[in-house]
Design a protein around this motif. Structure first.
Motif, PDB file in Angstrom:
ATOM      1  N   ASP A 100       0.631  -1.151  -0.071  1.00 44.64           N
ATOM      2  CA  ASP A 100       0.072  -0.018   0.002  1.00 44.64           C
ATOM      3  C   ASP A 100       0.893   1.194   0.077  1.00 44.64           C
ATOM      4  O   ASP A 100       0.354   2.344  -0.158  1.00 44.64           O
ATOM      5  CB  ASP A 100      -0.791  -0.133   1.249  1.00 44.64           C
ATOM      6  CG  ASP A 100      -2.089  -1.010   1.104  1.00 44.64           C
ATOM      7  OD1 ASP A 100      -2.325  -1.520  -0.079  1.00 44.64           O
ATOM      8  OD2 ASP A 100      -2.629  -1.426   2.020  1.00 44.64           O
ATOM      9  N   LYS A 101       2.167   1.255  -0.091  1.00 44.13           N
ATOM     10  CA  LYS A 101       3.045   2.461  -0.111  1.00 44.13           C
ATOM     11  C   LYS A 101       3.242   2.766  -1.561  1.00 44.13           C
ATOM     12  O   LYS A 101       2.799   1.924  -2.598  1.00 44.13           O
ATOM     13  CB  LYS A 101       4.410   2.008   0.479  1.00 44.13           C
ATOM     14  CG  LYS A 101       4.558   1.604   1.810  1.00 44.13           C
ATOM     15  CD  LYS A 101       4.051   2.921   2.839  1.00 44.13           C
ATOM     16  CE  LYS A 101       4.471   2.516   4.018  1.00 44.13           C
ATOM     17  NZ  LYS A 101       3.688   1.171   4.750  1.00 44.13           N
ATOM     18  N   THR A 102       3.290   4.036  -1.905  1.00 43.58           N
ATOM     19  CA  THR A 102       3.425   4.674  -3.034  1.00 43.58           C
ATOM     20  C   THR A 102       4.840   4.692  -3.632  1.00 43.58           C
ATOM     21  O   THR A 102       5.743   5.538  -2.941  1.00 43.58           O
ATOM     22  CB  THR A 102       2.696   6.153  -3.293  1.00 43.58           C
ATOM     23  OG1 THR A 102       1.113   5.830  -2.986  1.00 43.58           O
ATOM     24  CG2 THR A 102       2.842   6.646  -4.618  1.00 43.58           C
ATOM     25  N   ILE A 103       5.381   3.998  -4.529  1.00 42.71           N
ATOM     26  CA  ILE A 103       6.761   4.147  -4.989  1.00 42.71           C
ATOM     27  C   ILE A 103       6.801   4.931  -6.253  1.00 42.71           C
ATOM     28  O   ILE A 103       5.977   4.670  -7.205  1.00 42.71           O
ATOM     29  CB  ILE A 103       7.220   2.668  -5.268  1.00 42.71           C
ATOM     30  CG1 ILE A 103       6.613   1.704  -4.327  1.00 42.71           C
ATOM     31  CG2 ILE A 103       8.618   2.686  -5.412  1.00 42.71           C
ATOM     32  CD1 ILE A 103       7.487   1.858  -2.913  1.00 42.71           C
ATOM     33  N   ALA A 104       7.350   6.189  -6.178  1.00 47.75           N
ATOM     34  CA  ALA A 104       7.368   7.008  -7.135  1.00 47.75           C
ATOM     35  C   ALA A 104       8.627   6.822  -7.931  1.00 47.75           C
ATOM     36  O   ALA A 104      10.034   6.943  -7.282  1.00 47.75           O
ATOM     37  CB  ALA A 104       7.193   8.411  -6.930  1.00 47.75           C
ATOM     38  N   LEU A 105       8.650   6.866  -9.192  1.00 49.21           N
ATOM     39  CA  LEU A 105       9.743   6.581 -10.314  1.00 49.21           C
ATOM     40  C   LEU A 105      10.205   8.002 -10.931  1.00 49.21           C
ATOM     41  O   LEU A 105       9.161   8.309 -11.571  1.00 49.21           O
ATOM     42  CB  LEU A 105       9.858   5.296 -10.959  1.00 49.21           C
ATOM     43  CG  LEU A 105       9.368   4.249 -10.530  1.00 49.21           C
ATOM     44  CD1 LEU A 105       8.975   2.902 -11.658  1.00 49.21           C
ATOM     45  CD2 LEU A 105      10.187   3.668  -9.389  1.00 49.21           C
TER      46      LEU A 105
END
Length: 314
Positions: A144-149
């Motif tokens: 549920d974490k947001t991983i931003a690339l």
């Protein structure tokens, strides 16, 4: 009897498969990983191609005698050591191989993130020192974490592939791409990244545009306290500014496979001071620019390069 085959010069240590692969393309291969820069300049007139990893910058000075040169093959992804303008002006084709080490990079980035999330490196060190502290090494889950690339080329997309199955939300911003949303990733604006990101991972090439991209003003935009990963190029991230935010808690932890200056015996006084702060932080994970540096990628890069060289017309 003198050979009439086209000659190609290899100036860096490469996996041994490179020579037969190029010979199969009917090249006369000179493998000279110990060659000096001056020797390259003096002999480059003989060659139609040169294969380089990171030995030296390919610039106007190096190419002064390169009248026959048709292509430069970079054994890896980045081309920041190539003077693209000079090469384009001389109609010399650039070939690189980001496909060759994308999986290695994606796996390394995932490993670094999992290590940070679970404090694996610090926990290992403490147990070796006879300290059994469970509460002090409580981690966090990626679900549920947001991983931003930042950047969604070969490396960014490889990392998103490796994140499948962890039930996290992957979003990406790429200034030069659009329409790449899929089951793996959602295309996002930088404003969305600033608003939603729990983890920020850099996957951009080093250019004048990306140099010092992540500085004080960049980090101040984030709504949450974030985790930072950098497996791209050290100069993309202002290390002093990152350290300030690590000390303040705005950046919770960081994993760095690259540094602004990776020649640790040649640091300036200012760089030494920053490096000393960096290595004292338990919430910083460091590796020596090995994100794409596996046994498999070492050989695969050769296959990618020679395949691309085989398709050149000159």
């Amino acid at each position: 009897m003198q050979s009439h085959k086209k000659k190609i010069l290899i100036i860096d240590t490469m996996h041994q498969s490179i020579i037969p692969l190029l010979e199969d393309l009917d090249f006369d291969v000179d493998y000279k990983p110990k060659i000096t820069r001056q020797e390259i300049i003096d002999t480059l007139s003989e060659y139609v191609g040169i294969v380089v990893r990171s030995k030296t910058t390919i610039d106007a000075e190096l190419l002064q005698n390169a009248g026959k040169l048709k292509f430069v093959a970079r054994a890896g992804a980045g081309i920041d050591q190539l003077d693209v303008r000079v090469l384009e002006n001389r109609k010399i084709t650039i070939v690189n191989a980001p496909e060759g080490n994308r999986d290695a990079l994606g796996e390394h980035a995932l490993g670094m993130l999992l290590c940070l999330a679970n404090k694996i490196n610090v926990g290992d060190l403490m147990v070796r020192q006879m300290v059994w502290d469970r509460e002090g090494h409580r981690g966090f889950e990626l679900k549920d974490k947001t991983i931003a690339l930042i950047g969604y080329g070969q490396m960014g997309s490889a990392f998103s592939e490796k994140l499948v199955g962890l039930s996290c939300n992957v979003i990406a911003y790429d200034k030069y791409k659009s329409g790449y949303s899929s089951l793996l990733v959602k295309e996002a604006s930088m404003q969305e990244i600033y608003e939603k990101a729990d983890v920020v991972s850099f996957h951009v090439p080093l250019t004048e545009e990306t140099r010092n991209l992540a500085d004080k003003s960049f980090f101040l935009n984030f709504r949450k306290n974030i985790v930072v990963l950098n497996t791209s190029r050290g100069e993309v991230l202002n290390l002093k500014d990152l350290l300030d935010f690590l000390e303040e808690g705005k950046v919770k932890c960081a994993a760095l496979d690259v540094l602004e200056n990776e020649k640790l015996d040649q640091l300036t006084d200012e760089q030494k001071a920053v490096f000393q702060r960096l290595i004292q932080m338990e919430n910083v994970l460091l590796t020596p620019h090995v994100g794409g540096w596996t046994f498999e990628s070492y050989e695969r890069i050769n296959q990618i390069l020679t395949d691309k060289i085989s398709k050149l017309s000159y």
